[in-house]
Design a protein around this motif. Structure first.
Motif, short mmCIF file in Angstrom:
data_model
loop_
_atom_site.label_atom_id
_atom_site.label_comp_id
_atom_site.label_asym_id
_atom_site.label_seq_id
_atom_site.Cartn_x
_atom_site.Cartn_y
_atom_site.Cartn_z
N ARG A 1 0.87 -1.14 -0.06
CA ARG A 1 0.14 0.12 -0.12
C ARG A 1 0.74 1.31 0.12
O ARG A 1 1.60 1.62 1.17
N ILE B 1 -7.26 10.15 -10.00
CA ILE B 1 -8.74 10.15 -9.35
C ILE B 1 -9.03 11.69 -9.20
O ILE B 1 -8.27 12.47 -8.86
N THR C 1 -13.55 11.99 -4.53
CA THR C 1 -13.87 10.53 -4.00
C THR C 1 -14.90 9.82 -4.44
O THR C 1 -14.99 8.75 -4.45
N ASP C 2 -16.05 10.60 -4.98
CA ASP C 2 -17.18 10.05 -5.57
C ASP C 2 -17.03 9.83 -6.76
O ASP C 2 -18.31 9.27 -7.67
N PRO D 1 -12.27 6.22 -10.70
CA PRO D 1 -11.03 6.51 -11.03
C PRO D 1 -10.69 5.92 -12.38
O PRO D 1 -11.26 5.03 -12.80
N THR E 1 -6.19 -0.51 -6.12
CA THR E 1 -7.23 0.50 -5.95
C THR E 1 -6.63 1.96 -5.38
O THR E 1 -5.75 1.84 -4.52
N SER F 1 -7.37 5.51 -3.81
CA SER F 1 -8.42 6.28 -2.98
C SER F 1 -7.52 7.39 -2.22
O SER F 1 -6.44 7.77 -2.27
N ARG F 2 -8.44 8.39 -1.55
CA ARG F 2 -7.89 9.45 -1.12
C ARG F 2 -8.72 9.85 0.16
O ARG F 2 -9.93 9.54 0.31
N ASP F 3 -8.08 10.44 0.96
CA ASP F 3 -8.84 11.20 2.15
C ASP F 3 -8.44 12.83 1.74
O ASP F 3 -7.97 13.28 1.02
N TYR G 1 -3.77 7.34 -1.58
CA TYR G 1 -3.21 5.91 -1.41
C TYR G 1 -3.38 4.99 -2.73
O TYR G 1 -4.11 5.29 -3.80
N GLN H 1 -3.71 1.10 -3.10
CA GLN H 1 -3.55 -0.29 -2.73
C GLN H 1 -3.14 -1.41 -4.00
O GLN H 1 -3.94 -1.34 -4.96
#
Length: 125
Positions: free
Chosen positions: A19, A51, A54-55, A58, A69, A71-73, A78, A80
């Protein structure tokens, strides 16, 4: 000052997982599309996954679909990576889109103006 710091790379056996994380600072992460790119020895740097929000849906390069995969905050992006293959061996870079997110984005190198220093991923038995 925009800063992107990648971490999480390393040596892993084929079939393993890693990751990657990209810690972002100096700007509001939610305002920009973000991407992961990689460069293997002797090859050009290319897009792995990007990306927008977040919605959103991607983008994934065909070679990593179903295995990686993104992802983000609010502060970190990130990647994975599962079922890793020797051909995934490369330096992985996190990058920020040059322009504010406006509903569309690309995963093209030329549209990303800020880059991290990269993290090495080696897949080998």
């Amino acid at each position: 000052q925009v800063q992107l710091v990648e971490s999480g790379g390393g040596l892993v056996q084929p079939g393993g997982s890693l990751r990657l994380s990209c810690a972002a600072s100096g700007f509001t992460l939610n305002y920009y599309a973000m991407g992961w790119f990689r460069q293997a020895p002797g090859k050009e740097r290319g897009g792995v996954s990007c990306i927008g929000r977040t919605d959103g849906t991607p983008y994934y390069a065909d070679s990593v679909k179903g295995r990686f995969t993104i992802s983000r905050d609010n502060a970190t992006v990130y990647l994975q990576m599962n079922s890793l293959k020797p051909e995934d061996t490369a330096v992985y870079y996190c990058a920020r889109y040059s322009r504010y997110y406006s509903g569309t984005y690309s995963c093209s190198l030329r549209d990303y103006g800020y880059w991290g220093q990269g993290t090495q991923v080696t897949v080998s038995s």
